[in-house]
Scaffold this motif. Structure first.
Motif, PDB file in Angstrom:
ATOM      1  N   VAL A 174     -10.182   5.123   9.037  1.00  0.00           N
ATOM      2  CA  VAL A 174      -9.512   5.638  10.228  1.00  0.00           C
ATOM      3  C   VAL A 174     -10.242   6.855  10.766  1.00  0.00           C
ATOM      4  O   VAL A 174     -10.465   6.990  11.976  1.00  0.00           O
ATOM      5  CB  VAL A 174      -8.053   5.972   9.887  1.00  0.00           C
ATOM      6  N   ARG A 185      -2.757  15.095   8.026  1.00  0.00           N
ATOM      7  CA  ARG A 185      -2.299  14.435   6.817  1.00  0.00           C
ATOM      8  C   ARG A 185      -3.367  14.556   5.738  1.00  0.00           C
ATOM      9  O   ARG A 185      -4.553  14.464   6.004  1.00  0.00           O
ATOM     10  CB  ARG A 185      -2.090  12.962   7.149  1.00  0.00           C
ATOM     11  N   THR A 243     -10.641  -4.798   0.520  1.00  0.00           N
ATOM     12  CA  THR A 243     -10.330  -3.602  -0.255  1.00  0.00           C
ATOM     13  C   THR A 243     -10.119  -3.921  -1.714  1.00  0.00           C
ATOM     14  O   THR A 243      -9.695  -5.012  -2.082  1.00  0.00           O
ATOM     15  CB  THR A 243      -9.039  -2.937   0.246  1.00  0.00           C
ATOM     16  N   TYR A 283       0.831  -1.201   0.000  1.00  0.00           N
ATOM     17  CA  TYR A 283       0.000   0.000   0.000  1.00  0.00           C
ATOM     18  C   TYR A 283       0.863   1.248   0.000  1.00  0.00           C
ATOM     19  O   TYR A 283       0.636   2.180  -0.750  1.00  0.00           O
ATOM     20  CB  TYR A 283      -0.906   0.023   1.236  1.00  0.00           C
ATOM     21  N   LEU A 322     -12.357   5.216   1.358  1.00  0.00           N
ATOM     22  CA  LEU A 322     -10.929   4.951   1.324  1.00  0.00           C
ATOM     23  C   LEU A 322     -10.464   4.479   2.700  1.00  0.00           C
ATOM     24  O   LEU A 322     -11.129   4.720   3.703  1.00  0.00           O
ATOM     25  CB  LEU A 322     -10.173   6.232   0.942  1.00  0.00           C
ATOM     26  N   ILE A 323      -9.323   3.829   2.715  1.00  0.00           N
ATOM     27  CA  ILE A 323      -8.803   3.332   3.991  1.00  0.00           C
ATOM     28  C   ILE A 323      -8.593   4.487   4.963  1.00  0.00           C
ATOM     29  O   ILE A 323      -8.866   4.369   6.158  1.00  0.00           O
ATOM     30  CB  ILE A 323      -7.469   2.581   3.794  1.00  0.00           C
ATOM     31  N   ALA A 324      -8.109   5.600   4.418  1.00  0.00           N
ATOM     32  CA  ALA A 324      -7.914   6.748   5.293  1.00  0.00           C
ATOM     33  C   ALA A 324      -9.228   7.180   5.927  1.00  0.00           C
ATOM     34  O   ALA A 324      -9.256   7.664   7.062  1.00  0.00           O
ATOM     35  CB  ALA A 324      -7.311   7.897   4.496  1.00  0.00           C
ATOM     36  N   ASP A 325     -10.337   6.979   5.199  1.00  0.00           N
ATOM     37  CA  ASP A 325     -11.636   7.350   5.758  1.00  0.00           C
ATOM     38  C   ASP A 325     -12.055   6.406   6.872  1.00  0.00           C
ATOM     39  O   ASP A 325     -12.731   6.816   7.810  1.00  0.00           O
ATOM     40  CB  ASP A 325     -12.704   7.318   4.664  1.00  0.00           C
ATOM     41  N   MET A 329       2.654   1.761  -3.375  1.00  0.00           N
ATOM     42  CA  MET A 329       1.761   2.204  -4.451  1.00  0.00           C
ATOM     43  C   MET A 329       1.391   3.665  -4.308  1.00  0.00           C
ATOM     44  O   MET A 329       1.428   4.446  -5.254  1.00  0.00           O
ATOM     45  CB  MET A 329       0.468   1.374  -4.402  1.00  0.00           C
ATOM     46  N   ARG A 330       1.024   4.035  -3.062  1.00  0.00           N
ATOM     47  CA  ARG A 330       0.641   5.426  -2.839  1.00  0.00           C
ATOM     48  C   ARG A 330       1.786   6.343  -3.187  1.00  0.00           C
ATOM     49  O   ARG A 330       1.623   7.398  -3.793  1.00  0.00           O
ATOM     50  CB  ARG A 330       0.328   5.646  -1.365  1.00  0.00           C
ATOM     51  N   GLU A 373      -2.084   4.781  10.050  1.00  0.00           N
ATOM     52  CA  GLU A 373      -2.942   4.012   9.172  1.00  0.00           C
ATOM     53  C   GLU A 373      -2.291   2.734   8.708  1.00  0.00           C
ATOM     54  O   GLU A 373      -2.897   1.688   8.670  1.00  0.00           O
ATOM     55  CB  GLU A 373      -3.306   4.842   7.938  1.00  0.00           C
ATOM     56  N   ARG A 406      -5.345  13.167   2.460  1.00  0.00           N
ATOM     57  CA  ARG A 406      -5.692  11.853   1.945  1.00  0.00           C
ATOM     58  C   ARG A 406      -5.169  11.697   0.545  1.00  0.00           C
ATOM     59  O   ARG A 406      -4.978  12.679  -0.169  1.00  0.00           O
ATOM     60  CB  ARG A 406      -7.221  11.755   1.927  1.00  0.00           C
ATOM     61  N   ILE A 407      -4.950  10.443   0.105  1.00  0.00           N
ATOM     62  CA  ILE A 407      -4.263  10.219  -1.165  1.00  0.00           C
ATOM     63  C   ILE A 407      -5.005  10.832  -2.341  1.00  0.00           C
ATOM     64  O   ILE A 407      -4.387  11.442  -3.231  1.00  0.00           O
ATOM     65  CB  ILE A 407      -3.995   8.708  -1.384  1.00  0.00           C
ATOM     66  N   ARG A 462     -10.708  16.134   5.323  1.00  0.00           N
ATOM     67  CA  ARG A 462     -10.622  14.731   5.725  1.00  0.00           C
ATOM     68  C   ARG A 462     -11.889  14.271   6.425  1.00  0.00           C
ATOM     69  O   ARG A 462     -12.171  13.067   6.467  1.00  0.00           O
ATOM     70  CB  ARG A 462      -9.445  14.511   6.691  1.00  0.00           C
ATOM     71  N   GLN A 468      -6.906  13.382  -2.264  1.00  0.00           N
ATOM     72  CA  GLN A 468      -6.777  14.834  -2.166  1.00  0.00           C
ATOM     73  C   GLN A 468      -5.371  15.274  -2.545  1.00  0.00           C
ATOM     74  O   GLN A 468      -5.181  16.358  -3.104  1.00  0.00           O
ATOM     75  CB  GLN A 468      -7.094  15.289  -0.741  1.00  0.00           C
ATOM     76  N   GLY A 491      -7.941  -2.130  -4.225  1.00  0.00           N
ATOM     77  CA  GLY A 491      -7.010  -1.020  -4.349  1.00  0.00           C
ATOM     78  C   GLY A 491      -7.061  -0.193  -3.081  1.00  0.00           C
ATOM     79  O   GLY A 491      -6.890  -0.709  -1.992  1.00  0.00           O
ATOM     80  N   GLU A 492      -7.361   1.052  -3.209  1.00  0.00           N
ATOM     81  CA  GLU A 492      -7.403   1.920  -2.044  1.00  0.00           C
ATOM     82  C   GLU A 492      -8.829   2.010  -1.490  1.00  0.00           C
ATOM     83  O   GLU A 492      -9.044   2.534  -0.396  1.00  0.00           O
ATOM     84  CB  GLU A 492      -6.884   3.304  -2.454  1.00  0.00           C
TER      85      GLU A 492
END
Lengths: 413, 387, 158
Positions: free
Chosen positions: B372, A381, B45, A163, B367-370, A166-167, A253, A383-384, B215, A386, B47-48
């Motif tokens: 969290v 932080r 998941t 992950y 998204l994974i960040a979401d 890739m990001r 994360e 988000r990817i 976010r 964004q 991908g993201e």
């Protein structure tokens, strides 16, 4: 640097130890560059180490707490302790890892951070390889990091690392575009890819003044360059994976993203590479936009083509060496003439000019470094998606506008 | 095995979808920096993008309800502290209120006021942790340390009152354990002044920060109907626009005497019921709690702090459920007594248990960040999820 | 609305074979006992009937009453502001009752917990699996006749 080495070889060592003249040129140059490269490497390592301490201390002050202050006076030996800790850790390799890539990845990342130092100037004459395509070289070789990080994401065989890799690939490659475009603005306005010439351009002919001092800096020359500086710096933040763009290593994360599975010495490579890359971005910003080694502290006037190496050669020639001298006498002669060259007359002026130039550059580079640290500990932080939006829909159009303006400016004025 | 189970229902195993090549099944936890405790989230998941997320509980199950059946009522009180360990005063108060209602025990007014005061102090402390760890999950580490600086003031006040920093055993059946010491009044007022001074700083640092808003706004939206249907309570419910607070709807411990507002999510930055709304409800609640503490201090009645209760309490036959407004929602104890000194059944309704159940519904196509961000905004404490 | 009024309405709607007389214990809250067969219909009516409007299921507790099992439901209405407690009594040998997860989604996890700890089977539940205890745990701990296992996966119970 190349001329200096050859001059010293033929003029100093050649006179004192004539058999050295028979050495092939490539060997001499290699030896000279190795010595120079080693010095730069030492500087890089010490600086990165010192800034690990600096970051933790500054973070502490921002967060209303002490930073590290136990190890050594004011905690200044903390990086040493960290180094010892990293070296003495167990070198774990996950069983499912691709061993070759796993080993190669941190090295590539470190290489990508280290190679730009060859072209980065520290002062007017303190540059390892004053290439005519210096800026191109720096931007190109910084991109080697991307391969290293992709490998680092894939090799350990862990989903979390993948992950992160890739990001990061998406982020780094995208942000190099606005960086390159803003650098292109400066290239257009200054007319050169050579970093030394870019700084020289910033030291002359601005606002109707021949010696414009601080006003000659690129950011003050036109509103476009100021915007280009901001975009360059923000893109540089993203390209060095710093917060607020530190998704690849987003601790909360992904545990630790692409370097989750690395520990000990391998991890310290990544760590050092990050701080080094930060410095490269800061130094590049300072050189391109903030006048490099020029101002705020004024440098004594020195003819641009005088060099310390030429001075040394001249003095050795003036000694009028005849006959056989012993090894000791030769060394003393070389040393004495060196000191004379450095600390008398023109040489002293050159030395002072270089020292002040170095101070200026470090002042700006470290100032930007401090801003990077400050921003990291203040902002959340991004988000990817964004991050990608910011790059492709905000920074890229703005940098294109800057570029077009620069084109118009160059064409018309 | 000594249990009679005449019917075996084969337990459903953890879902394993047949893996397509582009989808991954990822395990977040139980040890993970942002799951706020030992929670395990299995995430599918693409991908993201997260397609589905299943929470797995039970890693902090400490058999509270079984233990409570074998000790006396007074001995259960310390166990209740440990359910939501960030808001112990509220837990113990809820349990004591249940026992007092069943046993028809009067609580002196001074004790009620003290209970309210420490409960609100604990509410602020709990919301500070929520605020700080939410910010830290999103990458802003600094607000965490600022929040803990203020929390340290609260903790030392509570330590002077009760003797404990995190777990207090302060509300007792029939009253509270100790009275205020001299000088504590002034210390609490100083804290309130400090809190009111730094609250705008927190907002400037985080609430209005564009990155933070991006976010959290329009992320993890829980509609009003979903919130009610899934049994969400507390800031999660109020963030979705339902103006309901047990302190106003079913007042206890004299809350009807105090003047305070109920913040409700209005979709100020995005949609009603998104992460930002829940976060904002907690921020405003901190300020409202300051008002309540001030009123409680100003109007603290004289009198005893504990009414006479039998040493080993025996409750009459019956059952009771008294809900209280915990920082995380409705905490209640369903106490069933069969006339003995130990309860027949004590069931703790932890708000985080219900609040967490919305995760599966909300974490779809985000998204994974979401994920969290959503977990951080729900603000769970595993102690009361698993009990 | 007070609980006796709710009880009266329920009696009128479902008859007295489904609804037991109102239980008012010595202390604490009164409750209404409902027969397992009619339970699901009663719940749906309690939610949908506009005068009842019980839209919030607070908790479901599985109780071992020693001679029988029980599933206790606490309901509240946000619109009306009234609450009610429902009991369902189940035989020890086969504690089965209809699941109300389709009426109040929050029942999903509460019923899983009651199944996990007490062993009541909720028919029609979308995924009745253990929630707090490990999937391979044997027994239902909150039962009065539960005995702790000697060991679990090699970890001894000393």
């Amino acid at each position: 640097m190349q001329d200096a080495i050859q001059q010293i070889h033929s003029g100093v060592f050649g006179l004192l130890w004539p058999e050295m003249l028979r050495l092939p040129t490539w060997l001499v140059l290699t030896a000279g560059f190795v010595v120079g490269g080693a010095l730069v490497l030492v500087w890089m390592a010490l600086m990165a180490l010192a800034w690990t301490y600096g970051e933790r201390r500054i973070a502490g002050f921002i967060q209303v707490r002490y930073g590290p202050n136990r190890v050594g006076p004011l905690g200044l030996l903390q990086p040493v302790a960290d180094g010892i800790k990293c070296f003495s850790k167990e070198d774990t390799v996950p069983t499912v890892a691709y061993k070759f890539m796993y080993t190669l990845a941190p090295l590539l990342v470190f290489l990508g951070a280290m190679l730009p130092f060859a072209a980065l100037p520290f002062s007017q004459r303190l540059v390892l390889a004053d290439m005519p395509l210096g800026l191109y070289y720096v931007l190109a070789f910084e991109a080697i990091e991307v391969i290293g990080i992709l490998m680092a994401g894939w090799a350990p065989g862990s989903k979390w690392s993948l992950y992160g890799g890739m990001r990061l690939a998406a982020q780094l490659l995208s942000y190099e575009i606005p960086m390159g475009l803003c650098a292109l603005v400066i290239i257009l306005l200054s007319g050169s890819l050579n970093l030394g010439e870019i700084v020289t351009w910033q030291s002359q002919n601005a606002w109707g003044l021949e010696h414009p001092w601080v006003l000659g800096w690129a950011i003050f020359r036109s509103p476009v360059t100021f915007i280009a500086f901001v975009i360059f710096f923000v893109a540089g933040l993203a390209a060095s994976k710093r917060a607020p763009f530190d998704l690849p290593e987003a601790e909360s994360e992904l545990v630790a993203g692409y370097h989750t599975e690395y520990s000990g010495l391998r991890f310290s490579f990544f760590f050092m590479a990050e701080y080094t890359a930060m410095y490269v971005v800061c130094a590049l910003s300072a050189v391109l936009f903030l006048g490099g080694w020029y101002g705020p502290v004024p440098m004594p006037d020195v003819a641009p083509d005088s060099s310390l190496a030429a001075r040394w050669v001249e003095l050795v020639g003036l000694q009028g060496l005849q006959g056989d001298l012993s090894m000791m006498q030769k060394i003393v002669c070389a040393g004495r003439t060196l000191c004379e060259a450095l600390f008398q007359g023109e040489g002293l002026r050159i030395l002072a000019s270089e020292a002040i130039g170095l101070f200026n550059l470090l002042l700006k580079a470290f100032g930007l470094y401090f801003v990077m640290i400050w921003v990291r500990w203040t902002l959340p932080r991004v988000r990817i998606d964004q991050v990608m939006y910011l790059c492709l829909k905000v920074l890229l159009p703005f940098s294109l506008v800057c570029l077009i303006w620069a084109l118009i400016q160059v064409a018309l004025f | 095995m000594g249990c009679a189970m005449s019917e075996t229902v084969s337990p459903t195993p953890i879902r394993q979808d047949s893996l397509r090549t582009e989808e991954m099944l990822i395990n977040m936890g139980p040890q993970h920096p942002s799951t706020h405790g030992v929670l395990r989230l299995v995430v599918r998941t693409d991908g993201e993008m997260v397609r589905e997320a299943w929470p797995h509980l039970g890693y902090l199950h400490r058999c509270f309800e079984k233990v409570a059946e074998s000790v006396t009522y007074a001995q259960v009180v310390p166990y209740t502290d440990r359910l939501d360990y960030l808001a112990s005063m509220n837990n113990a108060q809820a349990f004591c209120l249940g026992v007092e209602k069943l046993g028809r025990i009067e609580v002196p007014e001074r004790a009620s006021a003290l209970r309210v005061m420490v409960a609100e102090l604990n509410r602020i402390a709990s919301h500070l942790v929520a605020f700080g760890s939410f910010a830290m999950d999103l990458g802003a580490v600094t607000p965490f340390l600022y929040a803990f600086r203020e929390r340290e003031l609260i903790i030392s006040i509570l330590e002077k009152i009760s003797g404990g920093r995190l777990l207090y055993h302060y509300p007792r059946i029939g009253g509270v354990a100790r009275d205020l010491t001299p000088g504590l009044d002034q210390e609490i007022r100083d804290f309130l002044k400090q809190m009111r001074r730094v609250w705008p700083e927190y907002n400037a640092l985080l609430s209005e920060n564009q990155i933070f808003v991006k976010r959290t706004a329009n992320v993890g939206t829980v509609t009003r109907e979903q919130a009610i249907a899934w049994g969400l309570t507390g800031p999660c419910l109020r963030g979705s626009g339902v103006k309901f607070d047990l302190r106003k709807a079913q007042p206890y411990s004299g809350y009807e005497k105090y003047d305070f507002e109920i913040p409700v999510g209005e979709g100020a930055k995005g949609t009603v019921g998104d992460c930002w709304d829940r976060y904002w409800v907690r921020m405003v609640e901190m300020m409202e709690s300051c008002r309540i503490i001030e009123q409680a201090l100003d109007g603290l009645p004289e009198g005893p702090i504990q009414s006479k209760v039998a040493k080993v309490l025996r409750l009459p036959l019956g059952e009771v459920y008294v809900p209280c407004e915990n920082p995380r929602g409705e905490l209640g104890f369903f106490i069933v007594s069969d006339g003995k000194t130990q309860a027949l059944r004590i069931k703790a309704r932890g708000p985080s248990f219900n609040n967490l159940s919305i995760t599966h519904t909300v974490c779809q196509d985000v998204l994974i960040a979401d994920v969290v961000a959503i977990l951080g905004s729900i603000d769970i404490v595993l102690g009361e999820v698993d009990r | 609305m007070k609980i006796d009024e709710i009880h009266a309405r329920l009696l009128k709607q479902f008859g007295d074979c489904a609804i037991a007389p109102l239980a008012v214990p010595e202390a604490g809250d009164p409750y209404i006992t409902i027969s397992p067969e009619a339970f699901h219909a009663v719940c749906r009516w309690l939610r949908d009937e506009s005068e009842m409007a019980f839209d919030y299921l607070r908790l479901i507790s599985g109780v071992d009453w020693t001679d029988r099992f029980g599933s206790v439901y606490h309901l509240y209405s946000y619109t009306r502001g009234h609450s009610v407690t429902l009991h369902v009594d189940l035989p020890r040998e086969a504690p089965r009752v209809a699941s109300v997860a389709d009426v109040w989604p929050t029942a999903d996890w509460h019923e899983r917990e009651a199944y996990d700890l007490v062993g009541i089977v909720y028919e029609g539940h979308p995924e009745l699996a253990r929630i707090l205890l490990p999937d391979d745990w044997e027994g239902h701990p909150l039962r009065k006749d539960y005995r702790m296992p000697e060991e679990y996966h090699g970890v001894c119970n000393v």
